[in-house]
Structures are given as structure tokens and as C-alpha cells.
Design a protein around this motif. Sequence first.
Motif, PDB file in Angstrom:
ATOM      1  N   SER A   1       0.837  -1.200   0.000  1.00 54.50           N
ATOM      2  CA  SER A   1       0.000   0.000   0.000  1.00 54.50           C
ATOM      3  C   SER A   1       0.870   1.247   0.000  1.00 54.50           C
ATOM      4  CB  SER A   1      -0.928   0.016   1.216  1.00 54.50           C
ATOM      5  OG  SER A   1      -0.187   0.105   2.422  1.00 54.50           O
ATOM      6  N   PHE A   2       0.321   2.286  -0.626  1.00 51.85           N
ATOM      7  CA  PHE A   2       0.927   3.616  -0.646  1.00 51.85           C
ATOM      8  C   PHE A   2      -0.179   4.576  -0.232  1.00 51.85           C
ATOM      9  CE2 PHE A   2       3.132   0.933  -3.586  1.00 51.85           C
ATOM     10  CZ  PHE A   2       4.461   1.285  -3.535  1.00 51.85           C
ATOM     11  N   LYS A   3      -0.065   5.149   0.947  1.00 50.15           N
ATOM     12  CA  LYS A   3      -1.150   5.950   1.505  1.00 50.15           C
ATOM     13  C   LYS A   3      -0.778   7.423   1.574  1.00 50.15           C
ATOM     14  CE  LYS A   3      -2.732   2.060   4.367  1.00 50.15           C
ATOM     15  NZ  LYS A   3      -2.876   1.536   5.751  1.00 50.15           N
ATOM     16  N   GLY A   4      -1.813   8.257   1.467  1.00 49.80           N
ATOM     17  CA  GLY A   4      -1.617   9.687   1.626  1.00 49.80           C
ATOM     18  C   GLY A   4      -0.830  10.338   0.513  1.00 49.80           C
TER      19      GLY A   4
ATOM     20  N   PHE B   1      -2.268   7.392   6.080  1.00 54.03           N
ATOM     21  CA  PHE B   1      -3.273   8.169   5.376  1.00 54.03           C
ATOM     22  C   PHE B   1      -3.037   9.661   5.590  1.00 54.03           C
ATOM     23  CE2 PHE B   1      -5.935   4.269   6.215  1.00 54.03           C
ATOM     24  CZ  PHE B   1      -6.053   3.892   4.877  1.00 54.03           C
ATOM     25  N   GLY B   2      -3.378  10.454   4.586  1.00 57.35           N
ATOM     26  CA  GLY B   2      -3.450  11.885   4.775  1.00 57.35           C
ATOM     27  C   GLY B   2      -4.717  12.230   5.538  1.00 57.35           C
ATOM     28  N   PRO B   3      -4.894  13.481   5.923  1.00 53.99           N
ATOM     29  CA  PRO B   3      -6.104  13.860   6.656  1.00 53.99           C
ATOM     30  C   PRO B   3      -7.340  13.767   5.779  1.00 53.99           C
ATOM     31  CG  PRO B   3      -4.811  15.795   6.107  1.00 53.99           C
ATOM     32  CD  PRO B   3      -3.974  14.622   5.735  1.00 53.99           C
ATOM     33  N   ALA B   4      -8.479  13.508   6.414  1.00 49.62           N
ATOM     34  CA  ALA B   4      -9.755  13.584   5.711  1.00 49.62           C
ATOM     35  C   ALA B   4     -10.032  15.025   5.333  1.00 49.62           C
ATOM     36  CB  ALA B   4     -10.868  13.037   6.601  1.00 49.62           C
ATOM     37  N   CYS B   5     -10.870  15.222   4.313  1.00 50.79           N
ATOM     38  CA  CYS B   5     -11.236  16.585   3.928  1.00 50.79           C
ATOM     39  C   CYS B   5     -12.153  17.194   4.980  1.00 50.79           C
ATOM     40  CB  CYS B   5     -11.894  16.587   2.559  1.00 50.79           C
ATOM     41  SG  CYS B   5     -10.716  16.317   1.212  1.00 50.79           S
ATOM     42  N   LEU B   6     -12.019  18.504   5.140  1.00 57.70           N
ATOM     43  CA  LEU B   6     -12.674  19.209   6.231  1.00 57.70           C
ATOM     44  C   LEU B   6     -14.190  19.026   6.199  1.00 57.70           C
ATOM     45  CD1 LEU B   6     -11.479  20.888   8.511  1.00 57.70           C
ATOM     46  CD2 LEU B   6     -11.990  22.937   7.189  1.00 57.70           C
ATOM     47  N   GLN B   7     -14.758  18.723   7.372  1.00 60.77           N
ATOM     48  CA  GLN B   7     -16.196  18.501   7.537  1.00 60.77           C
ATOM     49  C   GLN B   7     -16.550  18.744   8.999  1.00 60.77           C
ATOM     50  OE1 GLN B   7     -16.843  13.993   7.041  1.00 60.77           O
ATOM     51  NE2 GLN B   7     -14.814  14.367   6.149  1.00 60.77           N
ATOM     52  N   PRO B   8     -17.773  19.191   9.274  1.00 61.06           N
ATOM     53  CA  PRO B   8     -18.102  19.632  10.638  1.00 61.06           C
ATOM     54  C   PRO B   8     -17.940  18.564  11.706  1.00 61.06           C
ATOM     55  CG  PRO B   8     -19.717  20.467   9.080  1.00 61.06           C
ATOM     56  CD  PRO B   8     -18.839  19.526   8.318  1.00 61.06           C
ATOM     57  N   ALA B   9     -18.250  17.326  11.398  1.00 59.70           N
ATOM     58  CA  ALA B   9     -18.248  16.287  12.428  1.00 59.70           C
ATOM     59  C   ALA B   9     -16.894  15.623  12.630  1.00 59.70           C
ATOM     60  CB  ALA B   9     -19.299  15.227  12.087  1.00 59.70           C
ATOM     61  N   MET B  10     -15.856  16.098  11.966  1.00 58.50           N
ATOM     62  CA  MET B  10     -14.552  15.451  12.047  1.00 58.50           C
ATOM     63  C   MET B  10     -13.491  16.502  12.339  1.00 58.50           C
ATOM     64  SD  MET B  10     -12.891  12.774   9.280  1.00 58.50           S
ATOM     65  CE  MET B  10     -14.366  11.763   9.248  1.00 58.50           C
ATOM     66  N   PRO B  11     -13.261  16.818  13.609  1.00 57.58           N
ATOM     67  CA  PRO B  11     -12.352  17.917  13.954  1.00 57.58           C
ATOM     68  C   PRO B  11     -10.909  17.699  13.521  1.00 57.58           C
ATOM     69  CG  PRO B  11     -13.002  16.663  15.913  1.00 57.58           C
ATOM     70  CD  PRO B  11     -13.878  16.192  14.800  1.00 57.58           C
ATOM     71  N   GLN B  12     -10.496  16.447  13.335  1.00 59.48           N
ATOM     72  CA  GLN B  12      -9.112  16.200  12.938  1.00 59.48           C
ATOM     73  C   GLN B  12      -8.912  16.328  11.430  1.00 59.48           C
ATOM     74  OE1 GLN B  12     -11.345  14.036  13.861  1.00 59.48           O
ATOM     75  NE2 GLN B  12     -10.957  11.941  13.191  1.00 59.48           N
ATOM     76  N   ALA B  13      -9.981  16.640  10.688  1.00 58.70           N
ATOM     77  CA  ALA B  13      -9.885  16.790   9.242  1.00 58.70           C
ATOM     78  C   ALA B  13      -9.191  18.102   8.884  1.00 58.70           C
ATOM     79  CB  ALA B  13     -11.275  16.720   8.624  1.00 58.70           C
ATOM     80  N   SER B  14      -8.904  18.276   7.579  1.00 57.96           N
ATOM     81  CA  SER B  14      -8.104  19.423   7.154  1.00 57.96           C
ATOM     82  C   SER B  14      -8.492  19.843   5.743  1.00 57.96           C
ATOM     83  CB  SER B  14      -6.617  19.060   7.193  1.00 57.96           C
ATOM     84  OG  SER B  14      -5.826  20.056   6.581  1.00 57.96           O
ATOM     85  N   GLU B  15      -8.250  21.105   5.418  1.00 58.30           N
ATOM     86  CA  GLU B  15      -8.386  21.538   4.028  1.00 58.30           C
ATOM     87  C   GLU B  15      -7.261  20.965   3.170  1.00 58.30           C
ATOM     88  OE1 GLU B  15      -9.885  25.563   2.811  1.00 58.30           O
ATOM     89  OE2 GLU B  15      -9.390  26.018   4.914  1.00 58.30           O
ATOM     90  N   ASP B  16      -6.150  20.660   3.769  1.00 57.68           N
ATOM     91  CA  ASP B  16      -5.015  20.079   3.044  1.00 57.68           C
ATOM     92  C   ASP B  16      -5.253  18.573   2.922  1.00 57.68           C
ATOM     93  OD1 ASP B  16      -2.649  19.286   1.948  1.00 57.68           O
ATOM     94  OD2 ASP B  16      -1.382  19.914   3.620  1.00 57.68           O
ATOM     95  N   CYS B  17      -6.085  18.172   1.971  1.00 61.04           N
ATOM     96  CA  CYS B  17      -6.591  16.795   1.973  1.00 61.04           C
ATOM     97  C   CYS B  17      -6.625  16.154   0.597  1.00 61.04           C
ATOM     98  CB  CYS B  17      -8.000  16.777   2.554  1.00 61.04           C
ATOM     99  SG  CYS B  17      -9.205  17.674   1.526  1.00 61.04           S
ATOM    100  N   LEU B  18      -6.031  16.766  -0.417  1.00 59.04           N
ATOM    101  CA  LEU B  18      -6.138  16.204  -1.767  1.00 59.04           C
ATOM    102  C   LEU B  18      -5.134  15.072  -1.938  1.00 59.04           C
ATOM    103  CD1 LEU B  18      -6.788  19.381  -3.926  1.00 59.04           C
ATOM    104  CD2 LEU B  18      -8.370  17.938  -2.644  1.00 59.04           C
ATOM    105  N   THR B  19      -5.488  13.953  -1.333  1.00 53.71           N
ATOM    106  CA  THR B  19      -4.633  12.771  -1.347  1.00 53.71           C
ATOM    107  C   THR B  19      -5.425  11.560  -1.803  1.00 53.71           C
ATOM    108  OG1 THR B  19      -5.109  12.179   0.955  1.00 53.71           O
ATOM    109  CG2 THR B  19      -3.240  13.655   0.568  1.00 53.71           C
ATOM    110  N   LEU B  20      -4.699  10.527  -2.190  1.00 52.09           N
ATOM    111  CA  LEU B  20      -5.300   9.247  -2.541  1.00 52.09           C
ATOM    112  C   LEU B  20      -4.441   8.120  -1.994  1.00 52.09           C
ATOM    113  CD1 LEU B  20      -3.330   8.303  -5.046  1.00 52.09           C
ATOM    114  CD2 LEU B  20      -4.857   9.734  -6.407  1.00 52.09           C
TER     115      LEU B  20
END
Length: 503
Positions: free
Chosen positions: A52-55, A86-105
Motif C-alpha cells: 500500500s501507498f497511503k496519503g 493516510f493523509g487527513p480527511a477533507c474538512l467537515q463539521p463532524a470530524m475535527p481532525q480533518a483538514s483543508e489540506d486533503c487532496l490525497t489518494l
Amino acid sequence: MRSLLALATASMVSSVVLGQVGSAAAQLAGQYPFALTHEGQMLGAVEGEVSSFKGLAYAAAPLGLLRWRAPEALPESSEMRTAYDFGPACLQPAMPQASEDCLTLNVFRPFGVDGPLPVMVFFHDGGFVTGTANDPLFDGAKLAQAGIIVVTVNYRLGVFGWLAHPALAVNAPDGASANYGMMDQIAALRWVHDNAAAFGGDPSNVTLFGSGSGATSIALLMLCPQARELFHKAILQSLPARQGVPSLQEAEAIGQRVFSLVARDRTTSDPRASDTRMLLAAETLLFAKSAGSFGPVLDGRLVTEDIASGFGAAHESRIPLIIGSNEDETSLVDEPDLKEELRLAGESADRLKSLYPGISGKPAELAARLYTDRVFTEPARFLARLHAATGAPTYRYRFSYVGEAQRANGDGGHGRELQFIFGAQGVPGASPFTRADRELAGQLRSYWTNFARSGDPNGAGLPRWDATSQGERLLQISNDRVWSGDDDWSDRLDRLERRSPKG
């Protein structure tokens, strides 16, 4: 210690592989898989039979002046990076650890298997406002074991991915003012096209698959000229196809409301400088009033028509297609109201009971079945018929199977098939598998991966799946058996179709 060893072993081979972007397969550095992409040298991890190659970043971080702009390509690099997490999840209200810096696969491939291998790209559900490709439920290892490269993609969500406002077009290089999440999806597909060979994948054999809003995205990409050459097959799971796409004007009205809510917190007239917390608060407020506040819009560029209209005019890519839905598409948070469902269907309760003879007659169960048929089952049949009429191979299914551990409760069924396709166990949202569950999951994965290889889901040891011509033939996947035949729900679906908008 693991990271130091990985870097040490990689450094011994970096001089050998440097400059070989597009090699036939991910190479090995000691016990670590190694791939040279356009963005740098990526060092992955191995677990069992899968590497696997993450983030992996597929575009520049959409921060600052890049917020609400088309994703920008990353520069080519020879830098070495580890891709264990994994990179961070894309920003969303219910996930405080998410980020705008999220364009990963994330990329999963069979360990030690030569390519070129088929590629499957997954877009997650979440109504365009929640979710992440990093969910353990979407681990691509089981699919990869079948000789497939699996890619799962994060894309901008909610107010950051789907806000529309005329001010956003000002000074934008492409003049865009909406559909940034869809731009991300296209950018990810371009990344796959450019880098698939570095992981042993075949860029000329790419299949998209997704459920719910992920399926909506794929159907719109089938209608999008900018994406047409980037994939070659599609699997649409639980697509609410009759839901129209709002106009740019409607979406901009929501955008105006967002900026009016956050304006008092801004010290500049540039909307890109709006406070992140205020934007999330505005999203939460507007979403509570209307669940469809954020998502694809008719921008005249990427999206020029809604799905039903586009397929009705045969404007979609004429590629092999699997399309279907679950027998129960309700969820724990969205229980349909019977009175509203009766109004939308234009039927009486007594008439509906005659069309659904196998149910108890309880209002909640009747509403659930009617909602499922109106929003998912009938649209799947409708689109299957339209796509088959173009001459493209089209396979329809209905998933009625319930895991043995879940049969005693009344949980909703939307997304239930995903656990079986990915083979997930021991993670949130995935119940333990019994022997029968594992057998069914293996069959479903075989259909999906056979289709990814050749455009035909059939294979040795599997019940025959007939292609559909008029939308009536389908594969039925139930607790008792898996078989292909005519749809025994045709009468009631015919009644719903006559009352449904055609786009």
C-alpha cells in the motif's frame, strides 16, 4: 526504526530507478515497495499479500489563495517520501481532525505481481459533505489480492468543495465558481492516468466505482467531456439518479447566504480569507435546513445537464456499466415519512399494499420500501435501459443480502453492499462475517474484479449474470441464492416510472 530502515533500503536502489517514471510495476526496496511517480519517489508498506501507498498528494494543497480554485498540479520531483499513513480527511463539521489540506489518494496493489494490472478507482459516499477514503471500511487489500490496483480518493466536501458564488470566478485562471470537488475528482483521475504504470497499473483499463454520492459523481463524470478519456468502465451503486442537479443561480443563492453568515468575521473583502470555523458553522446551519445545500451544480462547464437528461439524450460515455441498488436503501438517520412518500408516488396506501404483498403493512416498512423504489430502484432500472440502448454492455443488480449477524435488527440498508465488496471485518460499520457471508463477499468481489478486467462480470464458478437490454434482466443477490432473471418488481416500478420526472 521501521522508517529509518525503509529509507536506508530505498536509498540503495534510488540511483537505479531514478528517472524511470512509468515503469511496469512498483519495485522493491528491501521489503518495502517502491514507486517512482511524477511527484517523487514513494516508499510504501507491505501487509500480507498487498502493498500500500497511503496519503499520496495528487494536487497542491487548496489553502490560502488556492481555496475555491481548480486544483493545481504538483511539480515533478526526485524527492523520496514515505507513504505509510493516510493523509487527513477533507474538512467537515463532524470530524475535527480533518483538514483543508486533503487532496490525497491511497493505492493498494498485490505484492510481487507483475503488471500491467486493471485499476479500480473508488469515490466514497457521504452526500458530498461527509466521509473519507481513509475509512477502514474502504481498505482496498481484498480487492487488490485479486490482481487489481485499487485507488481510493479524497476530494473536497461541503462548503469547501461545492460552494458556488460569482466572486469566486474573479481572477480565477479558469473562471470557475463552483464544483471544486468534481475538479478534484478529475485531477485525481489525471494523476492515476499519469502514474498508474509506476504501480504496475494499466492506465488504459480504469474502472470507477462508488456508492451514493460517489455514484452520482461517476455518472456526472460519464457526461463530462473533460473526464471522458480518463476511465473506461463504471460501477454505479445506489445512485439516486432522479434527483436533479441545481442550477448555478440556485447554488449561488446558497453561497450568498454562506458569505452573509461569515461576513461579520471577515476583515477583508476576499471570500477566500473567511474563517474556517465560521464557514463550517454556516455549512452546518444551512445543511440542517436543506440536506442538498452542497453538491454538484449546473455550471455550464463540467456539468451541463442532470443525469437523467444526459443519459436520456445518450450523451454519456458508451462504456461497460454495472448499475444497481439495495433492496433497502434507508439509513439510521433518514427514516422516510409515509405520507410524504404516498404524495410523491401519487398512490393510496391500500393500492401500495397490493403492490408490496410481502411486507407487514406497517407504515414505517411501507414507507421504507416505497422510498427505496422511488429514489434508487426505479432510477437504476431507468438508467440501465437508457445505457443499454446505446449498445454499451450493461449489467443491473439488486442486492438483498443481509449479513447473518445483522438479520435480527432493523438497521437501514444503504451502503450495506460495501462491506462485502471490500471484505471489511473488525472495523466500524462492518459486522463479523460468517462462512456464508465470506462466500457471498467472495462472489461479489469476483463479479466486480472480473468486470474491471474485461467489462464482463462473469467468470468461472459464478452464477451467470445476464446483460440487460430493456432494463428487466438483473442479477439478484439474496439471503437464499444469487441468480439472474427478469425483474419480478416490474409492475410497481412501471407505476413509479410513469410518475417520475424524466429530467
